[in-house]
Design an enzyme around this catalytic site. Structure first.
Site, short mmCIF file in Angstrom:
data_model
loop_
_atom_site.label_atom_id
_atom_site.label_comp_id
_atom_site.label_asym_id
_atom_site.label_seq_id
_atom_site.Cartn_x
_atom_site.Cartn_y
_atom_site.Cartn_z
CG HIS A 207 19.00 -12.81 -25.87
ND1 HIS A 207 19.49 -13.60 -26.44
CD2 HIS A 207 18.05 -12.05 -26.63
CE1 HIS A 207 19.16 -13.70 -27.80
NE2 HIS A 207 18.56 -12.90 -27.98
C1 UD1 Z 1 16.85 -7.63 -29.35
C2 UD1 Z 1 16.08 -8.39 -30.42
C3 UD1 Z 1 16.51 -9.76 -30.76
C4 UD1 Z 1 18.17 -10.07 -30.51
C5 UD1 Z 1 18.86 -9.34 -29.31
C6 UD1 Z 1 20.07 -9.43 -29.20
C7 UD1 Z 1 14.07 -7.30 -31.41
C8 UD1 Z 1 12.60 -7.75 -31.44
N1 UD1 Z 1 14.70 -8.01 -30.61
O1 UD1 Z 1 16.38 -8.09 -28.23
O2 UD1 Z 1 15.95 -10.32 -31.88
O3 UD1 Z 1 18.30 -11.33 -30.62
O4 UD1 Z 1 18.31 -7.90 -29.40
O5 UD1 Z 1 20.65 -8.79 -28.06
O6 UD1 Z 1 14.54 -6.85 -32.06
N2 UD1 Z 1 18.60 -3.15 -22.94
C9 UD1 Z 1 19.79 -2.48 -22.18
N3 UD1 Z 1 20.87 -1.88 -23.14
C10 UD1 Z 1 20.95 -2.02 -24.44
C11 UD1 Z 1 19.69 -2.59 -25.13
C12 UD1 Z 1 18.76 -3.07 -24.27
O7 UD1 Z 1 19.70 -2.21 -20.99
O8 UD1 Z 1 21.87 -1.50 -24.91
C13 UD1 Z 1 17.64 -3.60 -22.06
C14 UD1 Z 1 16.55 -2.54 -21.87
O9 UD1 Z 1 15.95 -3.08 -20.68
C15 UD1 Z 1 15.46 -3.25 -23.15
C16 UD1 Z 1 15.77 -4.53 -22.82
O10 UD1 Z 1 17.16 -4.75 -22.76
O11 UD1 Z 1 14.08 -2.91 -22.63
C17 UD1 Z 1 15.47 -5.20 -24.30
O12 UD1 Z 1 16.15 -4.50 -25.17
P1 UD1 Z 1 15.38 -4.74 -26.82
O13 UD1 Z 1 16.27 -4.15 -27.86
O14 UD1 Z 1 14.02 -4.32 -26.64
O15 UD1 Z 1 15.19 -6.49 -27.13
P2 UD1 Z 1 16.29 -7.56 -26.82
O16 UD1 Z 1 15.78 -8.37 -25.62
O17 UD1 Z 1 17.87 -6.81 -26.64
#
Ligand code: UD1
Length: 373
Positions: A207
């Site tokens: 991820h």
């Molecule tokens: C975040 C953390 C990362 C951690 C990871 C674990 C930061 C900078 N990154 O990354 O350190 O390893 O979580 O999972 O804080 N999304 C969904 N549903 C959710 C959450 C996210 O669909 O419940 C999708 C959305 O499109 C979002 C993308 O995932 O834009 C990324 O989510 P985000 O929380 O920005 O970062 P992660 O890649 O999950």
């Protein structure tokens, strides 16, 4: 009595906070724990299922920030967390790990003069293109109490000029959750449902933006999987970010043709523990999974150029192979044919009692100046 606001935001936070809150509830004369969920992760599979599996009490406050750019997400957490702190007037705010919510809440507290404890302090990948590295560096600069999982983390902090009295080596709190839940995870039907109960298989998670947002890197990893999956099935619980970029980068058809690479939805804590604990090999770019596989002695290949968790390489089962196709395939062969290193040790204080030591550290600070509410 110490009133503590325990912050969770994203998936890797829940298994760190759950044993701490449970330990606080076992010391009711000393601690009044509250749980604040920023809502950085919000899907049922990324959040709710972890509350259930880990028996984490429902949040006392939910900030509902959701996904956005780093700046917008961090700002939204700050704006919504500040009034909660002003209303609750805690003695301590406890933040864990390295996600955007960690830094945002620590920043709110330092500006209000409220004490912050950072669990999992001091880890460094020395790669400042990683958003988590920036979150770690800045959180550690401003937190009052730095609770470290390993000796190298303390050394990093001292090298950055942090006074030793702010640092406490407590061990790895994720391992508290792991050890507490191993028995319950044995009851999970995940392996049976996936048809791998009696089979050799590998587990893959991916991820990191540096891997899944970039077509060239992702393609090199897929080439390696095309080879590895000829030897054994690879089960791939897909993070929502990765699900999106597979489609955006046009990899869906290529992935569909890799026989034996099985994409599934993200798993809850117990199902995932059940799955990887039975695997012959784990391939990952997660930080936490490098530690969990070390704790269980499962061979792990880290698909990154660096790790902020060097102890898993020095003592544990982890090998950092990067994202070069040939290196990943060679790492997998070594792990599967038994030529990878065999003698591994548990890192010190990864013993299931870290949450108790965290509480002891907070209690020891009682004599110091309290917040001036
Ligand atoms: C975040 C953390 C990362 C951690 C990871 C674990 C930061 C900078 N990154 O990354 O350190 O390893 O979580 O999972 O804080 N999304 C969904 N549903 C959710 C959450 C996210 O669909 O419940 C999708 C959305 O499109 C979002 C993308 O995932 O834009 C990324 O989510 P985000 O929380 O920005 O970062 P992660 O890649 O999950």
């Amino acid at each position: 009595m110490l009133k503590v606001l325990n912050v969770v935001g994203a998936r890797p936070n829940f298994m760190k906070v759950a044993p701490i809150v449970a330990a606080m509830k076992r010391r009711p004369a000393s601690f009044q724990p509250l749980v604040v969920h920023t809502g950085q992760h919000y899907d049922a599979a990324m959040s709710d299922s972890f509350f259930r599996d880990l028996e984490l009490p429902q949040p006392d406050t939910h900030l509902g920030v959701g996904s956005a750019s780093h700046a917008a997400q961090t700002a939204a957490v700050m704006e919504r967390f500040e009034p909660v702190v002003l209303y609750e007037k805690p003695d301590w705010v406890l933040v864990v790990g390295d996600v955007n919510s960690t830094l945002a809440c620590a920043l709110v507290c330092v500006k209000l003069g409220v004490k912050v404890a950072h669990v999992e302090a001091g880890l460094r990948s020395r790669d400042r293109t990683m958003p988590e590295e920036i979150n770690r560096l800045l959180t550690d600069q401003i937190a009052n109490l730095l609770l470290t999982p390993s000796e190298d983390a303390g050394e990093n902090l001292r090298a950055e000029g942090i006074p030793p009295e702010r640092i406490r080596f407590v061990g790895n709190v994720m391992i508290d959750s792991l050890l507490q839940n191993l028995e319950r995870a044995r009851k999970s039907q995940a392996r049976t449902k996936l048809g791998v109960a009696d089979a050799d298989y590998a587990v893959l998670t991916l991820h990191r933006p540096s891997n899944v947002d970039r077509a060239d890197t992702f393609a090199r990893i897929l080439s390696a999987l095309e080879t590895i999956a000829q030897t054994l099935p690879v089960i791939f619980p897909v993070h929502p970010r990765t699900r999106k970029t597979i489609a955006e980068l046009g990899f869906s058809d290529r992935i569909a043709t890799i026989k034996n690479l099985r994409l599934i939805d993200p798993l809850g804590y117990l199902d995932f523990l059940s799955l990887y604990s039975g695997a012959r090999l784990v391939l990952t770019d997660s930080g936490g999974i490098q530690e969990e596989t070390t704790a269980l002695g499962i061979p792990c290949l880290t698909l990154r150029e660096n790790t902020e968790r060097p102890i898993t390489v020095e003592l544990g089962t982890n090998v950092v192979v990067g994202t070069d196709t040939a290196r990943i395939v060679a790492g997998a062969s070594a792990a599967l044919n038994g030529s990878a290193k065999k003698t591994t040790r548990q890192p010190p204080l990864w013993d299931g009692r870290t949450s108790e030591r965290i509480l002891d550290a907070l209690e020891d600070q009682k004599t110091e100046a309290r917040a001036s509410w």
